[in-house]
Design a protein around this motif. Structure first.
Motif, PDB file in Angstrom:
ATOM      1  N   GLU A 168      -9.395  -0.583  -1.173  1.00 57.05           N
ATOM      2  CA  GLU A 168      -9.234   0.249  -2.373  1.00 57.05           C
ATOM      3  C   GLU A 168      -7.764   0.204  -2.780  1.00 57.05           C
ATOM      4  O   GLU A 168      -6.898   0.125  -1.928  1.00 57.05           O
ATOM      5  N   ALA A 169      -7.526   0.323  -4.091  1.00 58.56           N
ATOM      6  CA  ALA A 169      -6.144   0.339  -4.560  1.00 58.56           C
ATOM      7  C   ALA A 169      -5.541   1.717  -4.346  1.00 58.56           C
ATOM      8  O   ALA A 169      -6.099   2.727  -4.789  1.00 58.56           O
ATOM      9  N   SER A 170      -4.414   1.747  -3.656  1.00 59.01           N
ATOM     10  CA  SER A 170      -3.681   3.012  -3.521  1.00 59.01           C
ATOM     11  C   SER A 170      -2.239   2.693  -3.161  1.00 59.01           C
ATOM     12  O   SER A 170      -1.957   1.637  -2.570  1.00 59.01           O
ATOM     13  N   ALA A 171      -1.347   3.617  -3.478  1.00 61.21           N
ATOM     14  CA  ALA A 171       0.068   3.404  -3.167  1.00 61.21           C
ATOM     15  C   ALA A 171       0.285   3.352  -1.662  1.00 61.21           C
ATOM     16  O   ALA A 171       1.263   2.787  -1.188  1.00 61.21           O
ATOM     17  N   ALA A 172      -0.639   3.932  -0.898  1.00 63.04           N
ATOM     18  CA  ALA A 172      -0.490   3.958   0.562  1.00 63.04           C
ATOM     19  C   ALA A 172      -1.015   2.700   1.235  1.00 63.04           C
ATOM     20  O   ALA A 172      -0.617   2.390   2.358  1.00 63.04           O
ATOM     21  N   ALA A 173      -1.907   1.960   0.562  1.00 70.47           N
ATOM     22  CA  ALA A 173      -2.572   0.828   1.234  1.00 70.47           C
ATOM     23  C   ALA A 173      -2.326  -0.527   0.577  1.00 70.47           C
ATOM     24  O   ALA A 173      -2.414  -1.561   1.237  1.00 70.47           O
ATOM     25  N   GLY A 174      -2.037  -0.558  -0.722  1.00 72.10           N
ATOM     26  CA  GLY A 174      -1.934  -1.828  -1.449  1.00 72.10           C
ATOM     27  C   GLY A 174      -3.048  -1.918  -2.470  1.00 72.10           C
ATOM     28  O   GLY A 174      -3.443  -0.920  -3.068  1.00 72.10           O
ATOM     29  N   ALA A 175      -3.597  -3.132  -2.658  1.00 72.42           N
ATOM     30  CA  ALA A 175      -4.635  -3.292  -3.681  1.00 72.42           C
ATOM     31  C   ALA A 175      -5.445  -4.556  -3.423  1.00 72.42           C
ATOM     32  O   ALA A 175      -4.946  -5.513  -2.844  1.00 72.42           O
ATOM     33  N   PRO A 176      -6.702  -4.559  -3.870  1.00 74.83           N
ATOM     34  CA  PRO A 176      -7.559  -5.749  -3.673  1.00 74.83           C
ATOM     35  C   PRO A 176      -7.263  -6.826  -4.717  1.00 74.83           C
ATOM     36  O   PRO A 176      -8.081  -7.125  -5.578  1.00 74.83           O
ATOM     37  N   LEU A 177      -6.068  -7.398  -4.637  1.00 74.69           N
ATOM     38  CA  LEU A 177      -5.635  -8.369  -5.643  1.00 74.69           C
ATOM     39  C   LEU A 177      -6.145  -9.781  -5.361  1.00 74.69           C
ATOM     40  O   LEU A 177      -6.549 -10.502  -6.271  1.00 74.69           O
ATOM     41  N   LEU A 178      -6.113 -10.191  -4.082  1.00 74.54           N
ATOM     42  CA  LEU A 178      -6.369 -11.604  -3.765  1.00 74.54           C
ATOM     43  C   LEU A 178      -7.743 -12.076  -4.212  1.00 74.54           C
ATOM     44  O   LEU A 178      -7.922 -13.225  -4.582  1.00 74.54           O
ATOM     45  N   LYS A 179      -8.719 -11.202  -4.162  1.00 68.45           N
ATOM     46  CA  LYS A 179     -10.076 -11.649  -4.477  1.00 68.45           C
ATOM     47  C   LYS A 179     -10.298 -11.835  -5.987  1.00 68.45           C
ATOM     48  O   LYS A 179     -11.286 -12.456  -6.374  1.00 68.45           O
ATOM     49  N   SER A 180      -9.392 -11.278  -6.780  1.00 63.59           N
ATOM     50  CA  SER A 180      -9.628 -11.305  -8.226  1.00 63.59           C
ATOM     51  C   SER A 180      -8.530 -11.967  -9.047  1.00 63.59           C
ATOM     52  O   SER A 180      -8.781 -12.382 -10.171  1.00 63.59           O
ATOM     53  N   VAL A 181      -7.333 -12.011  -8.532  1.00 64.66           N
ATOM     54  CA  VAL A 181      -6.198 -12.446  -9.347  1.00 64.66           C
ATOM     55  C   VAL A 181      -5.621 -13.744  -8.788  1.00 64.66           C
ATOM     56  O   VAL A 181      -5.478 -13.896  -7.578  1.00 64.66           O
TER      57      VAL A 181
END
Ligand SMILES: [Fe+2]
Length: 437
Positions: A168-181
């Motif tokens: 999930e995207a959050s300032a504490a964890a990062g974001a699911p970028l690799l699968k989509s961008v």
């Protein structure tokens, strides 16, 4: 789809980066067994899946790490810029589903994000990943030092994949970028640091975890690119894993939308005063004469005011080539802060810089090349004390932000380039606008 207990989807550019098909290629990691794997896609809102070419894999069997595979398959036949869904199938069963976006065409405005010096697993890296997600870029360009501190497999697994594949995207964890961008990146010094494969058999993972165009100069190991040394078995394991990527993938170019990118290796062993190498850049930039924008990306900045890495400004030797061939912006990292130069021309022979102080922040046509250092993507910041000490800046530096981690957001259409620097808190810290007419 599982590796080390985690699912690691990823995506990067297809090697044939140009042409009418707007092809990209999806990458994913698996254990050494399983499959065969396929990739299928469907346009958003459509029912029918369409299979693509059979996936191909590269076996990574370097000492000390469980053998595993990096799979990839091309994505074709989608309308430029359109949303689509994709699935990875293992022996006919879907094991991963995600959405993504086809590459944009030259007639479509696009947005990209740039930062570097990131793979540290730091809170700030995660904040930057989250803010990048909020910016919704069409692609992301990383200016090197992708993972700290030795470019090894466990570092990718601990400090890179989890942050950019956070569930999930959050300032504490990062974001699911690799699968989509779409991601592209330049090799930094930490990415190619380990040349002794007896000490670190999994060093230089850049050469097998990334898949980028193989259209740069061929290169000779030990001259143009990083070295390999160690026992025959360890060097062979690396070379088998990297295949044709090593040493060629250190330099490449690609088009996205109406822009052309030239990505080069700024590490010290690459001698850009060698005419054979410089000629490749000249030819590459000439080939992009129809592009609305020309960008260059590499790791070590040629123009840097920070006390950190001050002695490593060897890349300024290429300034006359960038000026002669209409490069608009050069993106670099290595120095962990943000710096913007005045539009400038530089003569390496006389060491004289000619600055365009009238441009300010545009909008307008700069007289010269603008050099950005955007290396505040996650690693510890350099020289925060210099932000407010203008007397410590070199004359070519117009903006210097070193108290907050930040990243660059660029919006490109045919007539205008809007560049914003955004802090880890989401607030803008700099902006400028280049227009061509
Ligand atoms: Fe670096």
């Amino acid at each position: 789809m599982r590796l080390g207990g985690r699912t690691i989807p990823g995506r990067t550019l297809y090697p044939t980066w140009t042409g009418p098909h707007l092809r990209t290629r999806h990458l994913w990691h698996t254990a050494d067994t399983g499959g065969p794997f396929e990739l299928r896609v469907r346009a958003a809102g459509k029912k029918k899946w369409r299979g693509t070419a059979q996936a191909e894999s590269r076996r990574i069997a370097v000492s000390g790490v469980e053998p595993h595979r990096v799979w990839s398959a091309p994505v074709t036949g989608l309308r430029a810029g359109s949303e689509f869904e994709y699935q990875v199938l293992s022996a006919g069963t879907p094991v991963f589903t995600a959405t993504s976006q086809a590459r944009k065409s030259a007639s479509q405005p696009h947005r990209f994000v740039v930062f570097g010096d990131c793979g540290q697993n730091s809170p700030e890296q995660k904040q930057i990943a989250y803010q990048t997600h909020l910016a919704k870029p069409d692609f992301i360009f990383l200016t090197g030092d992708l993972v700290y501190s030795r470019g090894r497999i466990p570092e990718y697994r601990e400090r890179y994949f989890p942050v950019y594949s956070a569930p999930e995207a959050s300032a504490a964890a990062g974001a699911p970028l690799l699968k989509s961008v779409l991601f592209a990146g330049a090799p930094g010094n930490h990415d190619i640091a380990e040349t002794d494969f007896d000490k670190y058999p999994d060093g230089q993972a850049y050469y097998y975890y990334w898949k980028q165009p193989l259209n740069g100069p061929l290169g000779e190991p030990g001259k143009l690119t990083s070295k390999t040394q160690g026992s025959e078995a360890n060097v062979k394991a690396f070379r088998d894993a990297a295949g044709s990527h090593y040493p060629r993938m250190a330099n490449f170019s690609f088009d996205y939308g109406n822009a052309h990118w030239t990505v080069i290796d700024g590490n010290r062993y690459a001698d850009w005063t060698d005419p054979a190498l410089a000629d490749w850049i000249i030819k590459d930039l000439r080939s992009a004469s129809k592009a609305a924008w020309r960008f260059v990306g590499f790791h070590q900045p040629g123009f840097n005011s920070s006390k950190a890495h001050f002695a490593e400004q060897h890349m300024r030797v290429l300034a006359p080539i960038f000026e002669a061939h209409g490069v608009d912006v050069v993106f670099t990292g290595h120095v962990h802060n943000y710096q913007r130069s005045y539009p400038m021309k530089y003569d390496p022979a006389t060491k004289k810089a000619t600055l365009d102080r009238k441009f300010e922040k545009g909008p307008g046509r700069p007289n010269g090349v603008i050099y950005l250092v955007t290396g505040a993507g996650g690693a510890r910041l350099y020289n925060p004390e210099q932000q407010d000490a203008m007397d410590t800046w070199q004359e070519f530096t117009q903006v210097f932000i070193s108290k907050i981690h930040s990243f660059t957001v660029v919006d490109a259409d045919n007539a205008k380039l809007t560049i914003r620097q955004i802090g880890a808190d989401g607030k803008e810290v700099d902006n400028f606008v280049i227009t061509k007419r």
